[in-house]
Scaffold this motif. Structure first.
Motif, PDB file in Angstrom:
ATOM      1  N   ILE A  22      36.594  72.660  78.678  1.00  7.39           N
ATOM      2  CA  ILE A  22      37.694  73.582  78.390  1.00  7.39           C
ATOM      3  C   ILE A  22      38.842  73.307  79.358  1.00  7.39           C
ATOM      4  N   LEU A  23      39.997  72.944  78.802  1.00  3.44           N
ATOM      5  CA  LEU A  23      41.171  72.604  79.599  1.00  3.44           C
ATOM      6  C   LEU A  23      42.252  73.664  79.426  1.00  3.44           C
ATOM      7  N   ILE A  24      43.097  73.798  80.440  1.00  9.25           N
ATOM      8  CA  ILE A  24      44.215  74.737  80.376  1.00  9.25           C
ATOM      9  C   ILE A  24      45.512  73.947  80.288  1.00  9.25           C
ATOM     10  N   ASN A  25      46.289  74.243  79.256  1.00  6.64           N
ATOM     11  CA  ASN A  25      47.570  73.555  79.060  1.00  6.64           C
ATOM     12  C   ASN A  25      48.634  74.574  78.682  1.00  6.64           C
ATOM     13  N   ASP A  26      49.525  74.858  79.638  1.00  3.62           N
ATOM     14  CA  ASP A  26      50.635  75.781  79.377  1.00  3.62           C
ATOM     15  C   ASP A  26      50.124  77.125  78.828  1.00  3.62           C
ATOM     16  N   LYS A  27      49.169  77.709  79.539  1.00  5.12           N
ATOM     17  CA  LYS A  27      48.593  79.019  79.208  1.00  5.12           C
ATOM     18  C   LYS A  27      47.832  79.031  77.888  1.00  5.12           C
ATOM     19  N   GLU A  28      47.430  77.890  77.441  1.00  8.11           N
ATOM     20  CA  GLU A  28      46.580  77.778  76.258  1.00  8.11           C
ATOM     21  C   GLU A  28      45.304  77.035  76.627  1.00  8.11           C
ATOM     22  N   LEU A  29      44.192  77.423  76.004  1.00  8.21           N
ATOM     23  CA  LEU A  29      42.919  76.752  76.245  1.00  8.21           C
ATOM     24  C   LEU A  29      42.691  75.696  75.176  1.00  8.21           C
ATOM     25  N   ILE A  30      42.263  74.530  75.611  1.00 16.99           N
ATOM     26  CA  ILE A  30      42.004  73.412  74.701  1.00 16.99           C
ATOM     27  C   ILE A  30      40.581  72.931  74.918  1.00 16.99           C
ATOM     28  N   ALA A  31      39.858  72.718  73.826  1.00 11.75           N
ATOM     29  CA  ALA A  31      38.475  72.228  73.908  1.00 11.75           C
ATOM     30  C   ALA A  31      38.443  70.729  73.657  1.00 11.75           C
ATOM     31  N   ARG A  32      37.692  70.022  74.481  1.00 14.83           N
ATOM     32  CA  ARG A  32      37.470  68.593  74.299  1.00 14.83           C
ATOM     33  C   ARG A  32      35.968  68.351  74.226  1.00 14.83           C
ATOM     34  N   LYS A  33      35.527  67.714  73.156  1.00 13.21           N
ATOM     35  CA  LYS A  33      34.098  67.473  72.980  1.00 13.21           C
ATOM     36  C   LYS A  33      33.584  66.555  74.084  1.00 13.21           C
ATOM     37  N   ASN A  34      32.545  66.993  74.751  1.00 16.99           N
ATOM     38  CA  ASN A  34      31.933  66.201  75.802  1.00 16.99           C
ATOM     39  C   ASN A  34      30.666  65.543  75.289  1.00 16.99           C
ATOM     40  N   THR A  35      29.749  66.342  74.758  1.00 14.49           N
ATOM     41  CA  THR A  35      28.462  65.834  74.284  1.00 14.49           C
ATOM     42  C   THR A  35      28.060  66.541  72.993  1.00 14.49           C
ATOM     43  N   LEU A  36      27.638  65.751  72.011  1.00 11.99           N
ATOM     44  CA  LEU A  36      27.141  66.324  70.758  1.00 11.99           C
ATOM     45  C   LEU A  36      25.784  65.712  70.445  1.00 11.99           C
ATOM     46  N   LEU A  37      24.769  66.555  70.336  1.00 19.78           N
ATOM     47  CA  LEU A  37      23.416  66.114  70.004  1.00 19.78           C
ATOM     48  C   LEU A  37      22.994  66.710  68.674  1.00 19.78           C
ATOM     49  N   ARG A  38      22.270  65.925  67.897  1.00 19.08           N
ATOM     50  CA  ARG A  38      21.812  66.372  66.577  1.00 19.08           C
ATOM     51  C   ARG A  38      20.331  66.033  66.432  1.00 19.08           C
ATOM     52  N   VAL A  39      19.507  67.047  66.171  1.00 24.06           N
ATOM     53  CA  VAL A  39      18.064  66.853  66.000  1.00 24.06           C
ATOM     54  C   VAL A  39      17.700  67.208  64.561  1.00 24.06           C
ATOM     55  N   PRO A  40      17.249  66.233  63.755  1.00 25.19           N
ATOM     56  CA  PRO A  40      16.971  66.483  62.329  1.00 25.19           C
ATOM     57  C   PRO A  40      15.613  67.162  62.092  1.00 25.19           C
TER      58      PRO A  40
END
Length: 296
Positions: free
Chosen positions: A21-39
């Protein structure tokens, strides 16, 4: 680094998304770090037997234990875990929730309407034209959610027990197909033009196949063409020749059938895939929850 996590326990797979979660000009921005998928494919048993077997229940608990440990390693500050159609239908769904809770993961079993609202909260409205009417379509393993958005606002939503795993297991019924078509017709008939929004792994893959990887809308005719193309291949050939994952190669056919049915009944001009899903909506929900405290 501030991090949040989302856990989506679906009928076909279980997903964990960890986002920075990043802060940019009083707005929060999400950047995907890790995505796991278990079938895990919980729906196979939930829809046929009405409960999830001990073996898969144990795998579900182990998955939650692993997710919990990963969230600790990544120093996740907050998370939200939700389960959809398979866990709703399974008679032992609450018992599995309790077992996962003992491992430190609280799971919320949600209905289709709430699922649609969470996905919409992923700033889906930012990519919509506020002057247009949209039919949002999410096809899962156990259910299909359809929602109407007009002038940038949510109007109405309905969940149907019609999904890819149900169809593969012959647990769908003509009545459900008819009910889905009737609802779509009824709720789109008063609008001059309706555009489609498709979310989920299957429609994202179909969009890439239709558009050769490009991110743009596709028509009913193009989806029908790719459907006939996929049908020509056996399950094994879809995996080896088309490069589909094993747990995608079978469900992509019924997923296409559901989308074709809805597009036809709604007379959709096209469908576009913004490539957001439940986990994205959960992260946005967490950011909205904590935004005031973070920025204060």
């Amino acid at each position: 680094m501030l991090r949040y996590a989302a856990i989506d326990i679906g009928s076909n797979a279980v997903r964990l998304l960890i986002a920075d979660i990043l802060i940019n000009d009083k707005e929060l921005i999400a950047r995907k770090n890790t995505l796991l998928r278990v079938p895990l494919r919980l729906g196979d048993e939930a829809f046929i037997d009405g409960e999830i077997s001990q073996g898969k229940a144990e795998k579900m608990v182990k998955t939650c234990r692993a997710f919990k440990e990963l969230m600790e390693v990544y120093n996740v500050k907050d998370y939200f875990a939700c389960a959809t159609s398979a866990m709703r239908d399974a008679s032992n769904g609450p018992a599995i929730v309790n077992a996962c809770q003992k491992e430190g993961v609280d799971i919320n079993i949600i209905d289709g309407g709430r699922e649609a609202r969470i996905i919409y909260s992923s700033h889906l409205h930012q990519v919509l034209n506020p002057k247009r009417v949209y039919l949002y379509i999410d096809v899962g393993g156990g259910s299909t959610e359809v929602s109407i958005f007009a002038k940038g606002k949510f109007v109405e939503s309905k969940s149907f027990n019609l999904g890819t795993i149900r169809i593969l297991d012959n647990q769908d019924s003509p009545e459900t197909w008819e009910a889905l078509g009737d609802w779509v017709k009824e709720h789109t008939a008063s609008y001059k033009q309706v555009y489609g929004i498709g979310t989920g792994g299957n429609i994202n893959k179909l969009s890439r196949l239709i558009n050769s990887g490009a991110d743009k809308p596709f028509s009913y005719e193009k989806l029908l063409t790719i459907y006939h193309h996929l049908e020509k291949y056996s399950l094994k050939e879809r995996i080896l020749k088309l490069g589909l994952r094993e747990d995608r190669a079978d469900v992509i056919i019924p997923a296409t059938e559901i989308f074709l049915h809805i597009m036809k009944q709604a007379n959709l001009k096209n469908v576009f895939t913004p490539r957001v899903g439940l986990v994205d909506g959960i992260i946005q929900t967490l950011m909205d929850k904590h935004k005031e405290n973070i920025l204060s």
